[in-house]
Design a protein around this motif. Structure first.
Motif, PDB file in Angstrom:
ATOM      1  N   HIS A  90      11.061  89.124  22.950  1.00 13.12           N
ATOM      2  CA  HIS A  90      11.031  88.181  24.066  1.00 13.12           C
ATOM      3  C   HIS A  90      10.457  86.846  23.605  1.00 13.12           C
ATOM      4  N   GLU A  91       9.357  86.939  22.884  1.00 13.50           N
ATOM      5  CA  GLU A  91       8.688  85.736  22.397  1.00 13.50           C
ATOM      6  C   GLU A  91       9.610  84.947  21.463  1.00 13.50           C
ATOM      7  N   GLU A  92      10.270  85.687  20.603  1.00 10.98           N
ATOM      8  CA  GLU A  92      11.179  85.066  19.651  1.00 10.98           C
ATOM      9  C   GLU A  92      12.280  84.297  20.402  1.00 10.98           C
ATOM     10  N   GLU A 134      17.007  89.525  30.937  1.00 12.67           N
ATOM     11  CA  GLU A 134      17.609  90.789  31.351  1.00 12.67           C
ATOM     12  C   GLU A 134      18.745  91.162  30.396  1.00 12.67           C
ATOM     13  N   VAL A 135      19.546  90.171  30.039  1.00 15.10           N
ATOM     14  CA  VAL A 135      20.619  90.424  29.067  1.00 15.10           C
ATOM     15  C   VAL A 135      20.014  90.840  27.723  1.00 15.10           C
ATOM     16  N   LEU A 136      18.992  90.126  27.310  1.00 19.76           N
ATOM     17  CA  LEU A 136      18.314  90.461  26.049  1.00 19.76           C
ATOM     18  C   LEU A 136      17.914  91.931  26.017  1.00 19.76           C
ATOM     19  N   ASP A 137      17.272  92.383  27.084  1.00 21.62           N
ATOM     20  CA  ASP A 137      16.793  93.769  27.119  1.00 21.62           C
ATOM     21  C   ASP A 137      17.929  94.775  26.989  1.00 21.62           C
ATOM     22  N   HIS A 138      18.987  94.544  27.764  1.00 22.23           N
ATOM     23  CA  HIS A 138      20.109  95.481  27.676  1.00 22.23           C
ATOM     24  C   HIS A 138      20.797  95.429  26.312  1.00 22.23           C
ATOM     25  N   ALA A 139      20.847  94.243  25.730  1.00 19.70           N
ATOM     26  CA  ALA A 139      21.523  94.094  24.439  1.00 19.70           C
ATOM     27  C   ALA A 139      20.779  94.838  23.333  1.00 19.70           C
ATOM     28  N   GLN A 185      28.283  97.798  31.283  1.00 18.86           N
ATOM     29  CA  GLN A 185      27.147  98.711  31.186  1.00 18.86           C
ATOM     30  C   GLN A 185      25.998  98.231  32.076  1.00 18.86           C
ATOM     31  N   MET A 186      25.765  96.917  32.065  1.00 16.56           N
ATOM     32  CA  MET A 186      24.690  96.359  32.894  1.00 16.56           C
ATOM     33  C   MET A 186      25.000  96.553  34.372  1.00 16.56           C
ATOM     34  N   LYS A 187      26.267  96.293  34.700  1.00 16.78           N
ATOM     35  CA  LYS A 187      26.683  96.437  36.094  1.00 16.78           C
ATOM     36  C   LYS A 187      26.440  97.873  36.558  1.00 16.78           C
ATOM     37  N   SER A 188      26.773  98.833  35.709  1.00 16.44           N
ATOM     38  CA  SER A 188      26.620 100.233  36.102  1.00 16.44           C
ATOM     39  C   SER A 188      25.143 100.639  36.163  1.00 16.44           C
TER      40      SER A 188
END
Lengths: 153, 153
Positions: free
Chosen positions: B9-11, B29-34, B49-52
DNA sequence: ATTATTGCAAACGCTTTGCACTCCC
DNA sequence: GGGAGTGCAAAGCGTTTGCAATAAT
């Protein structure tokens, strides 16, 4: 003595017979335009170019045929990271790979024999029957006119 | 001590500030899922995948953000010759390239430090500021179940 | 307040597909 | 004559875009 054109036709003809594909005039018309094309081209670009030279070959046939030509070895199939397949004639050319300028789109070629050895070694180590490889270097070319357009925006 | 998640996150946050991009919850949020995604994924697959998982982020934002994450270095951008862009998390991974089985689609990884040296050498010789490269080996894997489906057709 | 970012849907570009017609074998 | 190959148009797929609404700075 045979012309280069005849040699390639023969090569393609043998490939087609070997694979139980039919010998059709359309396929040889695509072959001729493909090997005459300067530089890299997408199947659609070839189709458009052929159409503008009053060829009647359909889009579907062009797409099918360039694929066969790539399998045959007359064309190389490339991908420069633009999500489209590009082809390039192998006639009169030696193995090479590409540097792609992400700034101006220029493409330069280079040869590096070590790559073949690396492919062999790794395939052996991992357990893999390699049939080919793809190697691209991305970056910025030092061409003085590179990125000119952007800087003026 | 910081968790891996916090570090990334910091990066990303630093990257965004540096480039005058805004810090938005959607991007993280995208970062976390990725980074949680197993294996390689297309932007659209990530979106689905995020949508589901009941995420509300839009397709456009997912596409934009994975691109930023690739620039930032959190993700690698790949292309396995299928005319679609694939991404892969770099978190906890070292530099590697891929062998792609053209028969069953399996993807194996390998590391070959010589490649970096080759990239440097060639760039120097040709006059090019390399920012990255892409190297794929295509072929047939020796996995006994490879091609099973085809043989039964 | 300003303006980058978001969400949505529509459009995009390249490629594949379905189907009737053709013509190579 | 049988079936692969062809042409056409439509559909497919991943991706990008335009625009109005939203929210980070």
């Amino acid at each position: 003595m045979k012309s280069g054109r005849e040699v390639v036709h023969e090569e393609f003809r043998r490939f087609l017979k070997r694979g139980d594909h039919r010998i059709t005039p359309e396929r040889f018309e695509v072959l001729d335009h493909a090997v005459d094309y300067e530089g890299h081209f997408g199947a659609d670009e070839l189709y458009v170019q052929m159409k503008s030279s009053h060829s009647e070959i359909s889009r579907a046939t062009v797409y099918n045929t360039v694929e066969l030509l790539a399998q045959c070895g007359v064309l190389s199939k490339r991908n420069f990271g633009e999500n489209k397949t590009r082809y390039e004639s192998n006639v009169g050319k030696t193995t090479h790979d590409h540097l792609i300028c992400t700034n101006c789109g220029a493409i330069k070629e280079f040869s590096e024999p070590k790559l073949q050895k690396i492919v062999k070694q790794i395939s052996k180590d991992i357990g893999f029957e390699a049939s080919g490889y793809s190697f691209n270097i991305f970056g910025k070319c030092t061409n003085p006119s590179c990125g000119m357009n952007k800087e003026n925006e």
